[in-house]
Design a protein around this motif. Structure first.
Motif, PDB file in Angstrom:
ATOM      1  N   GLU A 113      -8.258  -6.566 -13.256  1.00 62.01           N
ATOM      2  CA  GLU A 113      -8.704  -7.412 -12.149  1.00 62.01           C
ATOM      3  C   GLU A 113      -8.711  -6.637 -10.836  1.00 62.01           C
ATOM      4  N   LEU A 114      -7.640  -5.890 -10.605  1.00 67.07           N
ATOM      5  CA  LEU A 114      -7.532  -5.142  -9.354  1.00 67.07           C
ATOM      6  C   LEU A 114      -8.589  -4.049  -9.265  1.00 67.07           C
ATOM      7  N   VAL A 115      -8.760  -3.303 -10.332  1.00 64.63           N
ATOM      8  CA  VAL A 115      -9.700  -2.190 -10.314  1.00 64.63           C
ATOM      9  C   VAL A 115     -11.143  -2.698 -10.244  1.00 64.63           C
ATOM     10  N   THR A 116     -11.445  -3.781 -10.969  1.00 69.42           N
ATOM     11  CA  THR A 116     -12.798  -4.336 -10.935  1.00 69.42           C
ATOM     12  C   THR A 116     -13.164  -4.801  -9.525  1.00 69.42           C
ATOM     13  N   LYS A 117     -12.182  -5.371  -8.836  1.00 68.14           N
ATOM     14  CA  LYS A 117     -12.438  -5.902  -7.499  1.00 68.14           C
ATOM     15  C   LYS A 117     -12.589  -4.806  -6.449  1.00 68.14           C
ATOM     16  N   ARG A 118     -11.846  -3.706  -6.618  1.00 70.89           N
ATOM     17  CA  ARG A 118     -11.768  -2.728  -5.532  1.00 70.89           C
ATOM     18  C   ARG A 118     -12.311  -1.353  -5.880  1.00 70.89           C
ATOM     19  N   ASP A 140      -8.858   6.637  -2.890  1.00 68.79           N
ATOM     20  CA  ASP A 140      -8.674   5.539  -1.954  1.00 68.79           C
ATOM     21  C   ASP A 140      -7.173   5.302  -1.771  1.00 68.79           C
ATOM     22  N   ALA A 141      -6.659   5.657  -0.603  1.00 69.55           N
ATOM     23  CA  ALA A 141      -5.227   5.524  -0.341  1.00 69.55           C
ATOM     24  C   ALA A 141      -4.780   4.069  -0.393  1.00 69.55           C
ATOM     25  N   ALA A 142      -5.646   3.151   0.034  1.00 68.21           N
ATOM     26  CA  ALA A 142      -5.295   1.734   0.005  1.00 68.21           C
ATOM     27  C   ALA A 142      -5.163   1.233  -1.436  1.00 68.21           C
ATOM     28  N   LEU A 143      -6.056   1.685  -2.306  1.00 67.79           N
ATOM     29  CA  LEU A 143      -5.969   1.305  -3.718  1.00 67.79           C
ATOM     30  C   LEU A 143      -4.713   1.887  -4.347  1.00 67.79           C
ATOM     31  N   TRP A 144      -4.395   3.131  -4.008  1.00 67.85           N
ATOM     32  CA  TRP A 144      -3.182   3.758  -4.538  1.00 67.85           C
ATOM     33  C   TRP A 144      -1.937   2.985  -4.101  1.00 67.85           C
ATOM     34  N   SER A 145      -1.904   2.551  -2.858  1.00 67.23           N
ATOM     35  CA  SER A 145      -0.773   1.756  -2.364  1.00 67.23           C
ATOM     36  C   SER A 145      -0.668   0.440  -3.126  1.00 67.23           C
ATOM     37  N   ALA A 146      -1.824  -0.178  -3.399  1.00 70.65           N
ATOM     38  CA  ALA A 146      -1.812  -1.433  -4.147  1.00 70.65           C
ATOM     39  C   ALA A 146      -1.307  -1.220  -5.572  1.00 70.65           C
ATOM     40  N   ALA A 196     -13.239   2.475 -14.880  1.00 73.58           N
ATOM     41  CA  ALA A 196     -13.941   2.548 -13.599  1.00 73.58           C
ATOM     42  C   ALA A 196     -14.020   3.966 -13.060  1.00 73.58           C
ATOM     43  N   LEU A 197     -13.451   4.927 -13.789  1.00 73.17           N
ATOM     44  CA  LEU A 197     -13.337   6.306 -13.301  1.00 73.17           C
ATOM     45  C   LEU A 197     -12.665   6.324 -11.930  1.00 73.17           C
ATOM     46  N   ALA A 198     -11.675   5.457 -11.776  1.00 73.65           N
ATOM     47  CA  ALA A 198     -10.999   5.305 -10.487  1.00 73.65           C
ATOM     48  C   ALA A 198     -10.253   6.581 -10.123  1.00 73.65           C
ATOM     49  N   PRO A 199     -10.614   7.232  -9.022  1.00 70.09           N
ATOM     50  CA  PRO A 199      -9.891   8.446  -8.622  1.00 70.09           C
ATOM     51  C   PRO A 199      -8.523   8.081  -8.056  1.00 70.09           C
ATOM     52  N   SER A 200      -7.498   8.695  -8.592  1.00 67.09           N
ATOM     53  CA  SER A 200      -6.136   8.444  -8.113  1.00 67.09           C
ATOM     54  C   SER A 200      -5.257   9.606  -8.561  1.00 67.09           C
ATOM     55  N   PRO A 201      -4.114   9.802  -7.892  1.00 72.94           N
ATOM     56  CA  PRO A 201      -3.198  10.869  -8.307  1.00 72.94           C
ATOM     57  C   PRO A 201      -2.259  10.455  -9.438  1.00 72.94           C
ATOM     58  N   LEU A 202      -2.596   9.381 -10.159  1.00 71.63           N
ATOM     59  CA  LEU A 202      -1.693   8.883 -11.193  1.00 71.63           C
ATOM     60  C   LEU A 202      -1.463   9.908 -12.285  1.00 71.63           C
ATOM     61  N   GLU A 226       7.904   4.788  -6.142  1.00 67.85           N
ATOM     62  CA  GLU A 226       7.425   3.842  -5.143  1.00 67.85           C
ATOM     63  C   GLU A 226       6.053   4.216  -4.590  1.00 67.85           C
ATOM     64  N   GLY A 227       5.521   5.349  -5.004  1.00 67.63           N
ATOM     65  CA  GLY A 227       4.189   5.752  -4.578  1.00 67.63           C
ATOM     66  C   GLY A 227       4.152   6.518  -3.278  1.00 67.63           C
ATOM     67  N   GLY A 228       5.304   6.766  -2.668  1.00 69.92           N
ATOM     68  CA  GLY A 228       5.340   7.480  -1.396  1.00 69.92           C
ATOM     69  C   GLY A 228       5.195   8.976  -1.532  1.00 69.92           C
ATOM     70  N   LEU A 229       5.430   9.496  -2.724  1.00 71.61           N
ATOM     71  CA  LEU A 229       5.336  10.938  -2.958  1.00 71.61           C
ATOM     72  C   LEU A 229       4.438  11.182  -4.158  1.00 71.61           C
ATOM     73  N   THR A 230       3.386  11.960  -3.961  1.00 72.47           N
ATOM     74  CA  THR A 230       2.539  12.387  -5.069  1.00 72.47           C
ATOM     75  C   THR A 230       2.880  13.830  -5.410  1.00 72.47           C
ATOM     76  N   ALA A 231       2.651  14.214  -6.647  1.00 71.44           N
ATOM     77  CA  ALA A 231       3.026  15.548  -7.106  1.00 71.44           C
ATOM     78  C   ALA A 231       1.933  16.112  -7.991  1.00 71.44           C
ATOM     79  N   ALA A 232       1.942  17.432  -8.143  1.00 70.05           N
ATOM     80  CA  ALA A 232       0.936  18.105  -8.969  1.00 70.05           C
ATOM     81  C   ALA A 232       1.575  19.294  -9.666  1.00 70.05           C
ATOM     82  N   LEU A 233       1.056  19.610 -10.846  1.00 70.65           N
ATOM     83  CA  LEU A 233       1.508  20.766 -11.615  1.00 70.65           C
ATOM     84  C   LEU A 233       0.554  21.923 -11.370  1.00 70.65           C
ATOM     85  N   ALA A 234       1.089  23.054 -10.946  1.00 69.74           N
ATOM     86  CA  ALA A 234       0.272  24.241 -10.676  1.00 69.74           C
ATOM     87  C   ALA A 234       0.643  25.338 -11.662  1.00 69.74           C
TER      88      ALA A 234
END
Length: 400
Positions: free
Chosen positions: A18-23, A40-46, A82-88, A117-125
């Motif tokens: 529902e959330l992804v379809t709407k936004r 979309d930072a707002a979507l990531w926060s949601a 939705a191919l939603a771009p996110s750092p998940l 809590e979503g305040g810190l994103t991380a990546a593997l290099a």
């Protein structure tokens, strides 16, 4: 094995859809990928505040939801539709599990709640283009991908009690925007050669990150340059089994990728079916032609087979005897490539334009295979693990 989803899992799927379809429609996706962050930072926060998605597979004692790989894979499937771009994926499927597995208690207590809590994103290099090798998806992870003391890798040196990193990593997923980098580096020279993981914070002196132009804009990549960068060793000991940890995390990551690909393939098929019901030729909908029906039926069967493989891999994730994530990923990437190709073909002239959304799915299939495949090597690795071609008995003797 109970293949049915629990009520909680179905609720996660329903709420997320529902959330992804709407936004996160096609236009919103194209807008989000062109932002500096690439999502979309707002979507990531949601996603973080309403669903706790970044910490869905983390233990409750670290602020996570306390679910497992199955719930993470289900989330990936819905985002993949939705191919939603996110750092998940970079955060929850690659970096966070490594921190949980190898980090000290102090590091886990400091980092994992912030990730959850979503305040810190991380990546593997990882150095070079060896991400699939580092994760043990296409061959044995022997650590040679980390540079092995040669130019082109990332080197770590301990100086006055402080670790410092030198080198460069390519194809770092969400590496341009992540607040924390988990960097694989070679150390010990030739006398005690080994690969270790280090924590590097954004903004540290000597760190240069450049977002790269990638085939799939919905999965942004970056080049990370480390110029005498101060880093913190992940874990307390410098003899940790990093290749083993990466391979274990790689199986779960492949499962999440497989679920994403299944979601994308399923949605591409849905949109194609909708289109062929509306498009008319010779006074009738092209979807009524037998040849079109056969093509779409073949895609449907392939997508359902890939979904079954992805769900089984999610159920089996974490069991060393059941590392089937790579095989599920191969099946899912094949299904996505087929579904996207048929979408382009059956949409006719408009389907061949870059502006059409069908190309987003085709690019996702091609990009993921370049990053984590190719498909034939994923299958070869699965066959090797299963010892399909290993003799089980003594060689027969031949009388002369």
């Amino acid at each position: 094995m109970d293949a049915a989803f629990t009520a909680e899992q179905e609720e996660i799927r329903r709420t997320l859809r529902e959330l992804v379809t709407k936004r996160c429609g096609p236009d919103e996706v194209k807008t989000a990928v062109r932002t500096p962050a690439g999502y979309d930072a707002a979507l990531w926060s949601a996603l973080a505040e309403q669903l706790g998605l970044p910490g869905i597979a983390l233990p409750e004692r670290y602020g996570g939801v306390g679910c497992g790989s199955a719930e993470l894979a289900l989330s990936g499937e819905e985002l993949g539709r939705a191919l939603a771009p996110s750092p998940l994926f970079a955060t929850a499927a690659l970096a966070a599990p490594l921190v949980e597995r190898l980090g000290t208690e102090e590091q886990r207590a400091e980092l994992l709640p912030r990730i959850a809590e979503g305040g810190l994103t991380a990546a593997l290099a990882v150095p070079g283009t060896g991400l699939a090798t580092a994760l043990g998806l296409v061959g044995d992870n022997l650590g040679d991908w980390s540079g092995g003391g040669r130019a082109g890798g990332v080197q770590a040196k301990l100086s006055d009690g402080v670790w410092r990193l030198y080198g460069q990593a390519e194809q770092v997923l969400d590496g341009h925007s992540a607040g924390l980098l988990v960097v694989a580096a070679h150390t010990g020279g030739f006398a005690r050669s080994r690969t270790l993981l280090y924590l590097v914070w954004e903004g540290v002196a000597g760190l240069v990150r450049t977002r790269q132009t990638s085939l799939d804009e919905t999965r942004p990549q970056a080049r990370v340059e480390l110029r005498d960068v101060e880093a913190e060793l992940l874990g307390a000991a410098d003899d940790a089994d990093v290749p083993g940890a990466l391979a274990a995390v790689g199986d779960t990551a492949a499962t999440v990728l497989a679920a994403e690909a299944v979601g994308a393939a399923d949605r591409a098929l849905e949109r194609t079916v909708e289109y062929v019901k509306q498009r008319e030729q010779f006074g009738r909908a092209i979807g009524s032609f037998q040849a079109v029906k056969h093509r779409l039926a073949d895609v449907y069967v392939q997508v359902q087979a890939a979904r079954s493989a992805a769900y089984y891999a999610a159920w089996a994730a974490g069991a060393e005897s059941e590392q089937v994530g790579g095989l599920a990923l191969a099946q899912a990437l094949d299904a996505l490539r087929t579904a996207a190709s048929e979408a382009v073909q059956l949409h006719g002239g408009i389907g061949f334009t870059w502006e059409h959304e069908a190309h987003l799915y085709f690019k996702r299939a091609s990009s993921d295979e370049l990053l984590f495949g190719p498909v034939h090597r994923l299958r070869a690795r699965a066959a090797e693990r299963a010892e399909l071609f290993t003799p089980t008995g003594a060689e027969p003797t031949v009388a002369v």
